[in-house]
Design a protein around this motif. Structure first.
Motif, PDB file in Angstrom:
ATOM      1  N   VAL A  20       0.755  -1.070   0.053  1.00 32.88           N
ATOM      2  CA  VAL A  20      -0.066  -0.068   0.115  1.00 32.88           C
ATOM      3  C   VAL A  20       0.860   1.225   0.001  1.00 32.88           C
ATOM      4  O   VAL A  20       0.599   2.330  -0.771  1.00 32.88           O
ATOM      5  CB  VAL A  20      -0.992   0.235   1.267  1.00 32.88           C
ATOM      6  CG1 VAL A  20      -1.688   1.356   1.336  1.00 32.88           C
ATOM      7  CG2 VAL A  20      -1.838  -1.121   1.136  1.00 32.88           C
ATOM      8  N   SER A  21       1.835   1.205   0.895  1.00 34.24           N
ATOM      9  CA  SER A  21       2.757   2.293   0.876  1.00 34.24           C
ATOM     10  C   SER A  21       3.475   2.399  -0.373  1.00 34.24           C
ATOM     11  O   SER A  21       3.569   3.881  -0.606  1.00 34.24           O
ATOM     12  CB  SER A  21       4.114   2.303   1.996  1.00 34.24           C
ATOM     13  OG  SER A  21       4.682   3.385   2.139  1.00 34.24           O
ATOM     14  N   ARG A  22       4.120   1.652  -0.763  1.00 35.22           N
ATOM     15  CA  ARG A  22       4.725   1.825  -2.037  1.00 35.22           C
ATOM     16  C   ARG A  22       4.007   2.148  -3.206  1.00 35.22           C
ATOM     17  O   ARG A  22       4.175   2.977  -4.425  1.00 35.22           O
ATOM     18  CB  ARG A  22       5.385   0.263  -2.648  1.00 35.22           C
ATOM     19  CG  ARG A  22       6.750   0.363  -1.491  1.00 35.22           C
ATOM     20  CD  ARG A  22       7.585  -0.769  -2.177  1.00 35.22           C
ATOM     21  NE  ARG A  22       6.815  -2.131  -1.784  1.00 35.22           N
ATOM     22  CZ  ARG A  22       7.166  -3.203  -2.414  1.00 35.22           C
ATOM     23  NH1 ARG A  22       8.206  -3.337  -3.237  1.00 35.22           N
ATOM     24  NH2 ARG A  22       6.234  -4.431  -2.139  1.00 35.22           N
ATOM     25  N   ALA A  23       2.548   1.828  -3.386  1.00 38.15           N
ATOM     26  CA  ALA A  23       1.697   2.277  -4.309  1.00 38.15           C
ATOM     27  C   ALA A  23       1.434   3.867  -4.358  1.00 38.15           C
ATOM     28  O   ALA A  23       0.967   4.253  -5.433  1.00 38.15           O
ATOM     29  CB  ALA A  23       0.346   1.193  -4.199  1.00 38.15           C
ATOM     30  N   LEU A  24       1.140   4.189  -3.065  1.00 35.98           N
ATOM     31  CA  LEU A  24       0.724   5.621  -2.932  1.00 35.98           C
ATOM     32  C   LEU A  24       1.931   6.422  -3.268  1.00 35.98           C
ATOM     33  O   LEU A  24       1.775   7.584  -3.598  1.00 35.98           O
ATOM     34  CB  LEU A  24       0.435   5.742  -1.270  1.00 35.98           C
ATOM     35  CG  LEU A  24      -0.816   5.352  -0.865  1.00 35.98           C
ATOM     36  CD1 LEU A  24      -1.011   5.433   0.602  1.00 35.98           C
ATOM     37  CD2 LEU A  24      -2.196   5.913  -1.655  1.00 35.98           C
ATOM     38  N   ILE A  30       5.233  -2.036  -8.381  1.00 38.15           N
ATOM     39  CA  ILE A  30       3.965  -1.896  -8.028  1.00 38.15           C
ATOM     40  C   ILE A  30       3.392  -1.834  -9.336  1.00 38.15           C
ATOM     41  O   ILE A  30       3.287  -0.869 -10.014  1.00 38.15           O
ATOM     42  CB  ILE A  30       3.387  -0.976  -6.980  1.00 38.15           C
ATOM     43  CG1 ILE A  30       4.256  -1.209  -5.797  1.00 38.15           C
ATOM     44  CG2 ILE A  30       1.926  -1.243  -6.852  1.00 38.15           C
ATOM     45  CD1 ILE A  30       4.126  -2.562  -5.250  1.00 38.15           C
ATOM     46  N   SER A  31       2.335  -2.737  -9.697  1.00 35.53           N
ATOM     47  CA  SER A  31       1.482  -2.782 -10.838  1.00 35.53           C
ATOM     48  C   SER A  31       0.371  -1.470 -10.992  1.00 35.53           C
ATOM     49  O   SER A  31      -0.011  -1.122 -10.139  1.00 35.53           O
ATOM     50  CB  SER A  31       0.717  -4.069 -11.128  1.00 35.53           C
ATOM     51  OG  SER A  31      -0.341  -4.184 -10.326  1.00 35.53           O
ATOM     52  N   ASP A  32       0.472  -1.109 -12.187  1.00 34.91           N
ATOM     53  CA  ASP A  32      -0.792   0.009 -12.463  1.00 34.91           C
ATOM     54  C   ASP A  32      -2.185  -0.114 -11.881  1.00 34.91           C
ATOM     55  O   ASP A  32      -2.569   0.545 -11.164  1.00 34.91           O
ATOM     56  CB  ASP A  32      -0.794   0.349 -13.887  1.00 34.91           C
ATOM     57  CG  ASP A  32       0.343   1.081 -14.345  1.00 34.91           C
ATOM     58  OD1 ASP A  32       1.153   1.507 -13.503  1.00 34.91           O
ATOM     59  OD2 ASP A  32       0.566   1.056 -15.599  1.00 34.91           O
ATOM     60  N   LYS A  33      -2.529  -1.431 -11.763  1.00 35.67           N
ATOM     61  CA  LYS A  33      -3.809  -2.090 -11.439  1.00 35.67           C
ATOM     62  C   LYS A  33      -3.995  -2.076  -9.853  1.00 35.67           C
ATOM     63  O   LYS A  33      -5.096  -1.321  -9.540  1.00 35.67           O
ATOM     64  CB  LYS A  33      -4.042  -3.320 -11.748  1.00 35.67           C
ATOM     65  CG  LYS A  33      -5.385  -3.786 -11.473  1.00 35.67           C
ATOM     66  CD  LYS A  33      -5.725  -5.487 -11.842  1.00 35.67           C
ATOM     67  CE  LYS A  33      -7.185  -5.787 -11.424  1.00 35.67           C
ATOM     68  NZ  LYS A  33      -7.175  -7.360 -11.765  1.00 35.67           N
ATOM     69  N   THR A  34      -2.884  -2.306  -9.141  1.00 34.67           N
ATOM     70  CA  THR A  34      -2.777  -2.229  -7.791  1.00 34.67           C
ATOM     71  C   THR A  34      -2.714  -0.769  -7.219  1.00 34.67           C
ATOM     72  O   THR A  34      -3.461  -0.313  -6.484  1.00 34.67           O
ATOM     73  CB  THR A  34      -1.679  -2.865  -7.411  1.00 34.67           C
ATOM     74  OG1 THR A  34      -1.688  -4.244  -7.585  1.00 34.67           O
ATOM     75  CG2 THR A  34      -1.445  -2.909  -5.536  1.00 34.67           C
ATOM     76  N   LYS A  35      -1.854  -0.043  -8.044  1.00 29.58           N
ATOM     77  CA  LYS A  35      -1.928   1.493  -7.831  1.00 29.58           C
ATOM     78  C   LYS A  35      -3.169   2.241  -7.727  1.00 29.58           C
ATOM     79  O   LYS A  35      -3.671   2.913  -6.731  1.00 29.58           O
ATOM     80  CB  LYS A  35      -0.900   2.041  -8.620  1.00 29.58           C
ATOM     81  CG  LYS A  35       0.563   1.925  -8.368  1.00 29.58           C
ATOM     82  CD  LYS A  35       1.578   2.517  -9.500  1.00 29.58           C
ATOM     83  CE  LYS A  35       2.890   2.134  -9.415  1.00 29.58           C
ATOM     84  NZ  LYS A  35       3.732   2.851 -10.407  1.00 29.58           N
ATOM     85  N   LEU A  36      -3.982   1.682  -8.834  1.00 25.26           N
ATOM     86  CA  LEU A  36      -5.270   2.305  -8.799  1.00 25.26           C
ATOM     87  C   LEU A  36      -6.065   1.872  -7.865  1.00 25.26           C
ATOM     88  O   LEU A  36      -6.967   2.894  -7.331  1.00 25.26           O
ATOM     89  CB  LEU A  36      -5.835   1.964 -10.217  1.00 25.26           C
ATOM     90  CG  LEU A  36      -7.409   2.623 -10.815  1.00 25.26           C
ATOM     91  CD1 LEU A  36      -7.137   4.066 -10.722  1.00 25.26           C
ATOM     92  CD2 LEU A  36      -7.654   1.844 -11.968  1.00 25.26           C
TER      93      LEU A  36
END
Length: 325
Positions: A20-24, A30-36
Motif C-alpha cells: 500500500v505504501s509503495r503504491a501511494l 507495483i502494478s498500475d492496477k494495484t496502484k489504481l
C-alpha cells in the motif's frame, strides 16, 4: 476525525502495508492496477499520510515557524501574507505564533518551534529583548533563523530589515524642507536596534535646523499620553516612528482640536494603510512588510541551500506624499 491508516487500507484491500505504501508513492515495482485500487480507496476514505511519523522517520519537515508581535499590525500582516504565499508555492506550510510583544511568550514560541521540529524560523524580537540564546541554540541544531524588522545587534545573525536609517533620513529631510521650527519626535523602545538606527539618522539630519522634542514610547497608549503633554509646548510638527505610535499620537492631536496640517504638520514611517485612514492622508515614508516578507523567504531558502553566512539585507524606502505636511 479521519481514521484511515495504511493498516486499514491494507486490511480492506487484502495486501501488505508495504505494498500500500509503495503504491501511494508510485513505486515502479507495483502494478498500475494495484496502484489504481489503492488510490481509489485512499481517496474514498480521505486518507492522509501521517506527517509527524514521516518527519520522525526522515528527520525532514516542510514546516516553517514565524514569530511576530501581533498579526493585527498591518505591517506584520502583510509580511505574513508574503511569506505564506511563497511557502505555498514551495511546498511549505507556516506555523504563525504571536508573542504579544512579551518576552516570555516569545520564548514559549521558540520552544514550540523546536518541539515541532520546524525547517526554519522567521522571527521579530519583542521590545526590549536583547537575549537571543534560544535562537542560537535553535541554530546549533541545524534550524536556520531569519530575524526581521526588530533584529538583534549581533553581527553573527541573518537579518532582513527595512532601510531604517534611510527611512528616517527621508522623513527628517522632508520636515527640514518645510522650514518647521519645533518638532515633536516619537520613537520606539530605545533598546531596539530599529529605534537606535532611526533615531540616530533622524537627529543627524535635523541637527541644528529646528528644536526637536524627543520622546520614547512602547505602545499607542503611551504615545497618546506623551503627545497630549507635549502639545502644551506647541510644536508645529509631529514625527512618528511607526504606525502604532501614529495611532496613539493622532488621538491626542484630534482630541486637542488641532487641524492637520494648519496647526500641526504630521509625517510618519508606515506600511501605508493607517495613514490613509485620516483626512488629509498622512504623508509617510513607506516600509513595505510585503516586500520584506518576500526577501525574508528568499533568504531562508538560500540558507537551506547552503548560504549560511551572517548578513543584513535591506529593503529601501520611498516617500509617499499626503496632505499632512
Amino acid at each position: 476525525m479521519n481514521n484511515a491508516t495504511l493498516k486499514k487500507l491494507s486490511e480492506m484491500l487484502g495486501i501488505s502495508i508495504s505494498t500500500v505504501s509503495r503504491a501511494l508513492k508510485d513505486h515502479p515495482d507495483i502494478s498500475d492496477k494495484t496502484k489504481l485500487r489503492v488510490r481509489e480507496l485512499a481517496d474514498a476514505l480521505d486518507y492522509e499520510p501521517n506527517t509527524n511519523a514521516i518527519h520522525l522517520r526522515t528527520s525532514k519537515n516542510n514546516l516553517f515557524g514565524l514569530i511576530v508581535p501581533s498579526v493585527a499590525n498591518f505591517f506584520y500582516d502583510s509580511f505574513i501574507a508574503a511569506v505564506e504565499e511563497e511557502c505555498r508555492k514551495s511546498g511549505y506550510t507556516l506555523l504563525i505564533l504571536q508573542s504579544g510583544d512579551d518576552s516570555r511568550s516569545e520564548q514559549d514560541s521558540v520552544k514550540l518551534c523546536r518541539q515541532n521540529r520546524v525547517a526554519g524560523v522567521f522571527t521579530c524580537l519583542t521590545s526590549g529583548n536583547t537575549n537571543i540564546d534560544l535562537y542560537k541554540k535553535l541554530k546549533n541544531t541545524g534550524v536556520p533563523v531569519i530575524f526581521f524588522d526588530k533584529v538583534p545587534d549581533d553581527n553573527e545573525e541573518i537579518k532582513v530589515c527595512m532601510a531604517d536609517a534611510g527611512s528616517a533620513i527621508i522623513a527628517a529631510g522632508t520636515i527640514v524642507e518645510k522650514n518647521k521650527k519645533k518638532l515633536l519626535a516619537l520613537f520606539g523602545n530605545p533598546g531596539l536596534s530599529i529605534t537606535k538606527k532611526r533615531e540616530k539618522a533622524f537627529l543627524e539630519v535635523t541637527g541644528n535646523n529646528l528644536q526637536v522634542l524627543v520622546h520614547h514610547v512602547d505602545n499607542p497608549e503611551e504615545a497618546k499620553a506623551v503627545t497630549a503633554a507635549a502639545l502644551q509646548q506647541q510644536p508645529d510638527s509631529l514625527f512618528c516612528m511607526s504606525d502604532e505610535i501614529l495611532t496613539g499620537a493622532m488621538k491626542a492631536v484630534l482630541e486637542a482640536g488641532l487641524k492637520v496640517p494648519d496647526d500641526i504638520a504630521v509625517i510618519t514611517i508606515s506600511n501605508g494603510f493607517i495613514p490613509k485612514l485620516y483626512h488629509p492622508d498622512i504623508t509617510y515614508v513607506e516600509t513595505s512588510g510585503y516586500k520584506l516578507g518576500k526577501l525574508a523567504f528568499t533568504t531562508m531558502m538560500e540558507n537551506i541551500a547552503g548560504d549560511q553566512a551572517p548578513k543584513e539585507l535591506i529593503v529601501e524606502s520611498v516617500l509617499v506624499p499626503g496632505g499632512s505636511i
